[in-house]
Design a protein around this motif. Structure first.
Motif, PDB file in Angstrom:
ATOM      1  N   THR A 139      -3.756  -3.523   6.411  1.00 37.49           N
ATOM      2  CA  THR A 139      -2.691  -4.519   6.478  1.00 37.49           C
ATOM      3  C   THR A 139      -2.184  -4.688   7.902  1.00 37.49           C
ATOM      4  OG1 THR A 139      -2.046  -4.071   4.192  1.00 37.49           O
ATOM      5  CG2 THR A 139      -0.411  -5.141   5.595  1.00 37.49           C
ATOM      6  N   ILE A 140      -1.935  -3.586   8.592  1.00 37.91           N
ATOM      7  CA  ILE A 140      -1.425  -3.694   9.963  1.00 37.91           C
ATOM      8  C   ILE A 140      -2.484  -4.240  10.905  1.00 37.91           C
ATOM      9  CG2 ILE A 140      -1.863  -1.328  10.753  1.00 37.91           C
ATOM     10  CD1 ILE A 140       1.344  -2.218  11.739  1.00 37.91           C
ATOM     11  N   LEU A 184       3.194   4.992   6.315  1.00 42.50           N
ATOM     12  CA  LEU A 184       2.305   6.109   6.627  1.00 42.50           C
ATOM     13  C   LEU A 184       1.699   5.998   8.019  1.00 42.50           C
ATOM     14  CD1 LEU A 184       0.378   6.173   3.225  1.00 42.50           C
ATOM     15  CD2 LEU A 184       2.374   7.543   3.894  1.00 42.50           C
ATOM     16  N   ILE A 185       1.709   4.779   8.579  1.00 41.78           N
ATOM     17  CA  ILE A 185       1.071   4.538   9.868  1.00 41.78           C
ATOM     18  C   ILE A 185       1.812   3.441  10.638  1.00 41.78           C
ATOM     19  CG2 ILE A 185      -0.561   2.925   8.817  1.00 41.78           C
ATOM     20  CD1 ILE A 185      -2.613   3.850  11.001  1.00 41.78           C
ATOM     21  N   GLY A 240       0.786  -1.227   0.000  1.00 46.25           N
ATOM     22  CA  GLY A 240       0.000   0.000   0.000  1.00 46.25           C
ATOM     23  C   GLY A 240       0.814   1.272   0.000  1.00 46.25           C
ATOM     24  N   LYS A 241       1.878   1.312  -0.782  1.00 44.24           N
ATOM     25  CA  LYS A 241       2.696   2.527  -0.837  1.00 44.24           C
ATOM     26  C   LYS A 241       1.794   3.717  -1.180  1.00 44.24           C
ATOM     27  CE  LYS A 241       6.888   4.353  -2.861  1.00 44.24           C
ATOM     28  NZ  LYS A 241       7.951   4.323  -1.903  1.00 44.24           N
TER      29      LYS A 241
END
Length: 87
Positions: free
Chosen positions: A13-14, A77-78, A3-4
């Protein structure tokens, strides 16, 4: 990196990884009492929050979203931290 430049996909995803880890330990997302999301661009909060709500909308743990200047990998990003209590 999955997910770039996609805050929603990175969050999903996380959260899937967290869900799998909790399951391995005999717990579930229902046991999560607190989440903390460290994000690199708070202006994209709706994308992070949409994914978070899909996983925790019914559970409603205490939640914080904190903007940070950077994460260890510039394409991240997270980063998410959860606290769970299994009774």
């Amino acid at each position: 990196m999955v997910g770039k430049d996609d805050p929603y996909l990175q969050t999903v995803t996380i959260l899937e990884k967290i869900k799998a880890t909790l399951n391995e330990l005999g717990a579930s997302l229902d046991d999560v009492i607190r989440t903390r999301m460290f994000v690199t661009d708070i202006s994209r909060w709706k994308d992070f929050a949409r994914a978070h709500n899909e996983y925790f909308g019914k559970i409603k743990p205490a939640t914080s979203m904190i903007e940070v200047s950077a994460l260890i990998d510039s394409s991240m990003l997270i980063e998410t931290k959860v606290t769970a209590i299994k009774e």
